[in-house]
Write a protein that holds these residues in place. Structure first.
Motif, short mmCIF file in Angstrom:
data_model
loop_
_atom_site.label_atom_id
_atom_site.label_comp_id
_atom_site.label_asym_id
_atom_site.label_seq_id
_atom_site.Cartn_x
_atom_site.Cartn_y
_atom_site.Cartn_z
N GLU A 93 0.84 -1.20 0.00
CA GLU A 93 0.00 0.00 0.00
C GLU A 93 0.87 1.26 0.00
O GLU A 93 0.58 2.23 -0.69
N THR B 17 2.13 1.71 -3.36
CA THR B 17 1.11 2.25 -4.26
C THR B 17 1.00 3.77 -4.12
O THR B 17 1.02 4.50 -5.12
N ILE B 18 0.88 4.23 -2.86
CA ILE B 18 0.68 5.68 -2.69
C ILE B 18 1.96 6.44 -3.06
O ILE B 18 1.89 7.57 -3.54
N ALA B 19 3.11 5.78 -2.89
CA ALA B 19 4.36 6.43 -3.33
C ALA B 19 4.42 6.47 -4.85
O ALA B 19 4.82 7.46 -5.45
N ALA B 20 3.97 5.38 -5.49
CA ALA B 20 4.02 5.31 -6.95
C ALA B 20 3.16 6.38 -7.59
O ALA B 20 3.53 6.95 -8.62
N ILE B 21 2.01 6.66 -6.99
CA ILE B 21 1.12 7.64 -7.63
C ILE B 21 1.53 9.07 -7.29
O ILE B 21 0.83 10.02 -7.63
N THR C 299 2.74 10.37 -4.09
CA THR C 299 2.69 10.91 -2.72
C THR C 299 4.11 11.18 -2.24
O THR C 299 4.98 10.31 -2.33
#
Lengths: 241, 428
Positions: free
Chosen positions: B325, B328-332, B334
């Motif tokens: 998770e 994911t948030i780092a990839a988008i 954040t």
């Protein structure tokens, strides 16, 4: 003019003391509004290539320009900013945040990454959810959705920030045939609706047939495996018309 | 400027949004969050209740010593305390000095009351045996105000007609038992005055006093007028003034203030005429209290450490379980600082909810204890426990616990923020 342009792109991993070439001098170009895919068996370098294009990893050699940016030169912070402004991601396992509703999952990049004002944010989220046909499910949590619905939400989340490029790594791997077709059709429709470039990796022949531009990879190199048509331009090799 | 253009240059991400997501992440693992919060609550309650109860016990002990014997502070002629064991009569304050000191004390708002005392050594006889005794001669009415719990030290006899009526003596318990003296018996005090001449006088035993720790704890008490007669004083001298303050918690501060101000009054040698000592300097019990204070601090440290380990454990688990998770948030896109803030907020919320609940419950328990009135025996006294928690203590403990919770989250949050998104996304 290409949205993505790779020249002699190389990625080498060190596995213990042994270097492993995941990509070996790959060159390609993808124009804006393309619906392109990379195909190939496991270990061929598809995911590595998408990770490089998505600024999740850095090339060992060669150059890679995405949206006029030399992404190989970006540091950690700049790469995060670039991803947040320019790219959208769709993952094989959907990777939705389980504690957030459908609406909040799609809202997340606008809220915590791009920091849109509330009113604009709500309007934009409703717009993309409507476009992917999930507006009526906006209040549900991911665990209340089917696989296809989850991937629709993931596509909406990728599109919500108005990215120039959406990268999808095996987006249909966890979906049945009917749903996979629907998701691919949706992505194509979204490309037409939002003028966004879609690049995805797959080894699913049903999906490959839908791609307008196919790059076949094997052993870290782009190969002519007989599934690609003649190139539209000299630069844009392996293009299916 | 469009919203997109503003991205990255705008204000920090709304704290409300971060807190909302953090709260939901905590609720995701309800049982674990509940258990951790419970540990924080128990930690806060333990610290606050321990402080309240030990503080109450401490106040009772201190109250017994100051209110039944020492007063909150004492003023002597300079040099008296250094030679207190010999109770030198030549270190008494002369009437002029007494008058000056009384005027100084009467002018101070902090002083609730003060009482003169005359201290000397004497021989104590029951007509068959003789022993040494230390005598504190007091003005009964004034003494009763300065040390209101002195009557509670009566093991036998009663303070009827005054704390100690003229012609009577209050005998310390150990001496009374050793010499088999009872209330109503006649005894003789023999004392040597400043000139070296010896005088004796008969006293009737009015009461037997329970012994206390420290100087004055084994003293006999007689009336001030009787002492002056016994010592054949030509003028009324005083060995010490015991002082009661309106606010006992100001004892140490006021002692320093008074000492500084009285230093202006000089003796014929040009040196300060008086010395001022707080109760802390007059009883060895204070050292025991300090040890208890250190132990209290150590216990508080251990309890707060439990909070630290609990929160750190749950936050490390949270990071470990949410690697993909985080990826994911780092990839988008954040930013690491936002990821750091998300995890720190979880620790902060755990601390805030735990500390808030713990503080409220502690106040409730203290209220109940004060309503029920828990009593226990201390010597002959039935003391009622009166635990109190000051708002400052609640705020400090709550702030420390919240700070510790955030501190405990720091390492896991840092780890999450520094996580490579590509590696995190591949985590199984």
């Amino acid at each position: 003019m290409s949205l993505i342009r790779a020249t002699d792109l190389t990625k080498t991993y060190a596995n213990g003391g042994t270097p492993i070439d995941a990509l070996r001098g790959v060159s390609f170009a993808i124009p804006p509004r393309a619906f392109a895919c990379f195909v190939g068996p496991s270990g061929s370098g598809k995911s590595t290539l998408l990770n490089l294009v998505g600024c999740l990893d850095r090339p060992s050699a060669g150059s890679l320009h995405v949206a006029d940016t030399d992404v190989g030169a970006l540091d950690r912070h700049a790469a995060a900013v670039f991803r947040g402004r320019t790219l959208g991601f769709v993952f094989q396992d959907f990777n939705l945040i389980p504690v957030l509703t459908v609406f909040e999952n799609v809202e997340y990049p606008l809220l915590l990454v791009q920091r849109w004002p509330a009113a604009e944010r709500r309007k934009r989220v409703a717009e993309v959810l409507e476009a992917v046909g999930m507006l009526d499910q906006a209040g549900k949590r991911p665990d209340q959705l089917s696989g296809g619905q989850k991937q629709r939400v993931a596509v909406a989340r990728a599109l919500v920030v108005k990215p120039r490029l959406v990268l999808a790594d095996e987006p249909t791997a966890n979906l049945d045939t009917a749903t996979a077709t629907l998701v691919i059709d949706l992505m194509k429709h979204m490309r037409d609706t939002f003028d966004t470039t879609f690049v995805f990796s797959t080894h699913d022949p049903r999906v490959v047939s839908e791609a307008e531009q196919v790059f076949a990879l094997r052993d870290g190199q782009i190969v002519d495996d007989g599934r690609s048509n003649a190139p539209a331009t000299k630069e844009d090799s392996h293009v299916r018309s | 400027m469009s919203a997109r253009d503003a991205a990255g240059a705008g204000p920090l991400v709304s704290l409300g949004s971060i807190f909302r997501i953090a709260a939901r992440n905590l609720l995701r693992y309800r049982r674990r969050t509940l258990l951790t919060t419970l540990l924080v609550v128990i930690g806060v309650m333990s610290v606050l209740l321990f402080m309240a109860l030990s503080g109450s016990f401490r106040a009772l002990m201190v109250g017994q010593i100051t209110d039944s014997m020492l007063g909150h502070l004492q003023v002597h002629r300079k040099g008296f305390l250094a030679s207190v064991e010999s109770l030198p009569l030549n270190m008494n304050m002369k009437p002029k000095l007494v008058e000056r000191l009384e005027a100084e004390l009467a002018a101070r708002d902090d002083v609730a009351a003060f009482a003169p005392r005359l201290k000397f050594g004497a021989m104590f006889s029951n007509f068959t045996e003789t022993s040494n005794i230390r005598i504190t001669a007091v003005s009964p009415e004034r003494e009763a105000i300065v040390v209101p719990l002195l009557p509670s030290r009566f093991a036998e006899g009663k303070p009827e007609g005054g704390l100690v009526v003229p012609g009577s003596i209050l005998v310390p318990e150990l001496l009374a038992r050793g010499m088999k003296v009872k209330v109503g018996d006649e005894v003789v005090l023999v004392a040597t005055n400043q000139d070296g001449s010896v005088n004796g006088r008969t006293f009737r035993v009015q009461g037997i006093l329970e012994s206390m720790t420290g100087p004055g704890g084994r003293d006999g008490y007689i009336h001030l007028d009787d002492a002056r007669t016994l010592l054949r004083m030509k003028e009324p001298e005083v060995s010490e003034f015991a002082i009661r303050l309106k606010d006992p918690s100001r004892a140490m501060t006021f002692t320093k203030e008074l000492d500084r101000e009285l230093a202006e009054i000089k003796n014929p040698q040009g040196k300060p005429a008086f010395e001022v000592h707080g109760w802390q300097e007059l009883t060895p019990f204070y050292n025991i209290l300090r040890i208890i204070d250190i132990m209290t601090l150590a216990i508080q440290f251990v309890l707060v450490s439990i909070v630290l380990v609990s929160v750190m454990n749950v936050m490390m688990m949270a990071v470990f379980e949410r690697v993909r998770e985080i990826g994911t948030i780092a990839a988008i896109g954040t930013q690491p600082r936002t990821i750091l803030a998300l995890f720190l907020s979880e620790g902060l919320l755990l601390g805030l909810v735990g500390a808030g609940t713990g503080a409220l419950l502690s106040v409730a328990v203290v209220f109940v204890l004060n309503t029920v009135k828990v009593a226990f025996s201390f010597g002959r006294e039935d003391l009622v426990l009166a635990p109190t928690i000051s708002p400052e203590s609640v705020l400090v403990v709550a702030a420390v616990v919240v700070g510790v919770a955030v501190l405990a989250s720091l390492q896991p949050a840092w780890k999450a923020a520094r996580m490579d998104p590509n590696t995190a996304l591949r985590h199984v």
